[in-house]
Design an enzyme around this catalytic site. Structure first.
Site, PDB file in Angstrom:
ATOM      1  N   ASP A   1       0.804  -1.227   0.000  1.00 17.38           N
ATOM      2  CA  ASP A   1       0.000   0.000   0.000  1.00 17.38           C
ATOM      3  C   ASP A   1       0.838   1.279   0.000  1.00 17.38           C
ATOM      4  OD1 ASP A   1      -2.647  -0.976  -0.142  1.00 17.38           O
ATOM      5  OD2 ASP A   1      -2.508  -1.637   1.944  1.00 17.38           O
TER       6      ASP A   1
ATOM      7  N   ASP B   1      -7.048  -3.755  -5.566  1.00 22.57           N
ATOM      8  CA  ASP B   1      -6.664  -2.470  -4.978  1.00 22.57           C
ATOM      9  C   ASP B   1      -5.244  -2.053  -5.384  1.00 22.57           C
ATOM     10  OD1 ASP B   1      -8.330  -4.277  -3.534  1.00 22.57           O
ATOM     11  OD2 ASP B   1      -8.297  -3.009  -1.761  1.00 22.57           O
TER      12      ASP B   1
ATOM     13  N   THR C   1     -12.652 -13.582  -2.709  1.00 15.87           N
ATOM     14  CA  THR C   1     -12.864 -12.244  -2.179  1.00 15.87           C
ATOM     15  C   THR C   1     -12.449 -12.211  -0.712  1.00 15.87           C
ATOM     16  OG1 THR C   1     -14.359 -10.356  -2.144  1.00 15.87           O
ATOM     17  CG2 THR C   1     -15.241 -12.426  -1.266  1.00 15.87           C
TER      18      THR C   1
ATOM     19  N   ARG D   1     -15.875  -1.207  -4.135  1.00 17.13           N
ATOM     20  CA  ARG D   1     -14.671  -0.364  -4.155  1.00 17.13           C
ATOM     21  C   ARG D   1     -13.590  -0.972  -5.043  1.00 17.13           C
ATOM     22  NH1 ARG D   1     -14.555   0.825   0.815  1.00 17.13           N
ATOM     23  NH2 ARG D   1     -12.970  -0.601   1.564  1.00 17.13           N
TER      24      ARG D   1
ATOM     25  N   TRP E   1     -11.425   0.936  -7.759  1.00 12.81           N
ATOM     26  CA  TRP E   1      -9.944   0.954  -7.771  1.00 12.81           C
ATOM     27  C   TRP E   1      -9.426   0.564  -9.160  1.00 12.81           C
ATOM     28  CZ3 TRP E   1      -9.164   3.805  -3.947  1.00 12.81           C
ATOM     29  CH2 TRP E   1      -9.276   3.481  -2.590  1.00 12.81           C
TER      30      TRP E   1
ATOM     31  N   SER F   1     -15.189  -2.833   5.591  1.00 16.81           N
ATOM     32  CA  SER F   1     -15.303  -4.242   5.218  1.00 16.81           C
ATOM     33  C   SER F   1     -16.433  -4.907   5.983  1.00 16.81           C
ATOM     34  CB  SER F   1     -13.988  -4.978   5.495  1.00 16.81           C
ATOM     35  OG  SER F   1     -14.131  -6.344   5.150  1.00 16.81           O
TER      36      SER F   1
HETATM   37  N1  GLY Z   1      -7.444  -1.228   0.073  1.00 18.88           N
HETATM   38  C1  GLY Z   1      -8.357  -1.652   1.077  1.00 18.88           C
HETATM   39  C2  GLY Z   1      -9.736  -1.207   0.828  1.00 18.88           C
HETATM   40  O1  GLY Z   1     -10.066  -0.678  -0.207  1.00 18.88           O
HETATM   41  O2  GLY Z   1     -10.534  -1.444   1.706  1.00 18.88           O
END
Ligand code: GLY
Length: 422
Positions: free
Chosen positions: A124, A181, A241, A253, A257, A381
């Site tokens: 990240d 992501d 997933t 999301r 991304w 999440s």
């Molecule tokens: N990169 C982690 C998220 O989008 O939750």
């Protein structure tokens, strides 16, 4: 939760035909027919400045803000993936306002974030270092301070690249997991090549992006969240997933991304394959039958259709994710600048629709509420029971970025998605 909005898109925008007419023979790279006024955009950015100062009052000196839950600010240390968004937001708002207090607040946070340039334990680093130090370099021109940090960070990121898999590893655990992501971290690598003159970072970014096209995407241009590889031969172990409703679903999301990532890869490389691919991804997202009329997606495009055998069916069929909408808005503004005529107008009208909707209730918080975060109703999440219907630092970041991008277009400045270059 805000579940009472109409479910189906049936998306007919007032004024769209006028915009399309106005944009006939619109060459790529120029923009006409913008529907949101300068006054409106400036008001949203001014509100964001006021709100981030509320937030700043409650962020401890050694921490970064994540969210606000149950009247309490939730913060993280700098190792958490979202640590670059708060300094990045401060910098964008400094760009808007010229308010030196915001620059100083950002610099204070950059000092605690700087050590992450050596962090080889995460993919990240684009989110963490590029959204923050990239913007800092662009706005201050202080190459002496920021260039080494950025290039050390880029080296740390490519240490996670495996030439057999032809992708950068996302997480520990699994076998060799790569998540959609990770497309967002490639901008950092492309710009590291620009900054250093060494093409290796951009080459790795392109290889990763090509591997992701091959293995992450389904025929309908929706993306899996996680592809787990065998690092010995690059074969696929599993398609899964982690944050979506189920393995074959389209976690919202993640779709955003990917869209942002391929638009950015076109900008960074000029390879039209990425632009064509991004248009297909945009079509999947924008034409999805479960896309709500306000274009603020459900947390998973398949969530409204969940059946009773899903663990999420009882409680999580209609939660929206404002963070997905912010990434979409910023991405669609850029996509419109790379396209012409009807396409150009259509992407921009949709970005404008999202920005208008996010800039009002129920999504936009009253100044002084929401712990100082700008937007409400994002989802971190659901499978992890984490950050559901809350503000999120990255939702605010991409909302501000979209407003800044739009403001630049309104002011007739050349579109620049890059954070490092002016
Ligand atoms: N990169 C982690 C998220 O989008 O939750």
């Amino acid at each position: 939760m805000i579940g009472s909005f109409s479910k189906k898109a049936g998306f007919m925008l007032i004024g769209v035909s006028l915009v399309i007419t106005a944009c006939q023979n619109q060459p790529a790279g120029t923009t006409t027919g913008l529907q949101l006024s300068h006054e409106f955009i400036v008001q949203q950015l001014d509100d964001a400045v006021a709100q981030i100062k509320v937030l700043a009052d409650s962020v401890p000196a050694d921490r970064m803000p994540r969210t606000f839950q149950g009247d309490t600010i939730v913060t993280s240390d700098t190792r958490w993936w979202t640590s670059g968004f708060y300094p990045g937001s401060l910098l964008y708002l400094y760009e808007h306002s010229g308010d030196e207090q915001l620059l100083q607040l950002a610099k204070d946070k950059l000092r605690i974030l700087e050590k992450e340039q050596h962090n080889k334990g995460t993919h990240d680093l684009g989110f963490m270092l590029y959204c923050s130090f990239g913007n800092a370099l662009r706005l201050t021109g202080d190459t002496a301070t920021y260039k080494t940090i950025l290039l050390t960070g880029a080296e740390s990121l490519i240490s996670r690249y495996n030439p057999t898999v032809k992708a950068i590893r996302s997480w520990e655990g699994w076998t060799y997991p790569v998540i959609i992501d990770n497309m967002m971290n490639l901008e950092f690598l492309a710009q590291a090549s620009t900054l250093s003159g060494d093409p290796k970072y951009r080459d790795i970014a392109m290889t990763h992006a090509n591997t992701t096209i091959k293995n992450h995407y389904r025929p309908d241009y929706s993306s899996y969240h996680v592809i787990d590889y065998n690092p010995e031969d690059g074969s696929i172990v599993a398609k899964k997933t982690a944050q979506g409703a189920y393995d074959e679903s389209a976690w919202a999301r993640g779709q955003a991304w990917g869209l942002y990532g391929y638009i950015m890869m076109y900008r960074e490389t000029g390879d039209v394959t990425y632009l064509d691919f991004a248009k297909h991804v945009a079509a999947f997202i924008l034409n999805h039958p479960n896309m709500p009329e306000d274009l603020v997606p459900y947390w998973d495009f398949n969530a409204p259709d969940l059946t009773a055998d899903s663990p999420y069916a009882a409680n999580y069929k209609t939660n929206r994710d404002a963070s997905t909408a912010t990434v979409l808005a910023s991405a669609l503004i850029e996509l419109s600048t790379h396209t012409e005529n009807e396409e150009h107008a259509d992407y921009m009208v949709k970005a404008e629709h999202i920005l208008k909707n996010l800039s009002t209730a129920p999504y936009k918080a009253e100044i002084g509420t929401n712990g100082g975060f700008i937007l409400k109703y994002s989802v971190g999440s659901i499978p992890h029971g984490s950050e559901i219907d809350v503000p999120l630092t990255y939702a605010d970041y991409y909302y501000i970025e979209a407003l800044i991008r739009y403001k630049r277009l309104l002011e007739g400045k050349p579109f620049s998605g890059e954070k490092i270059k002016k």
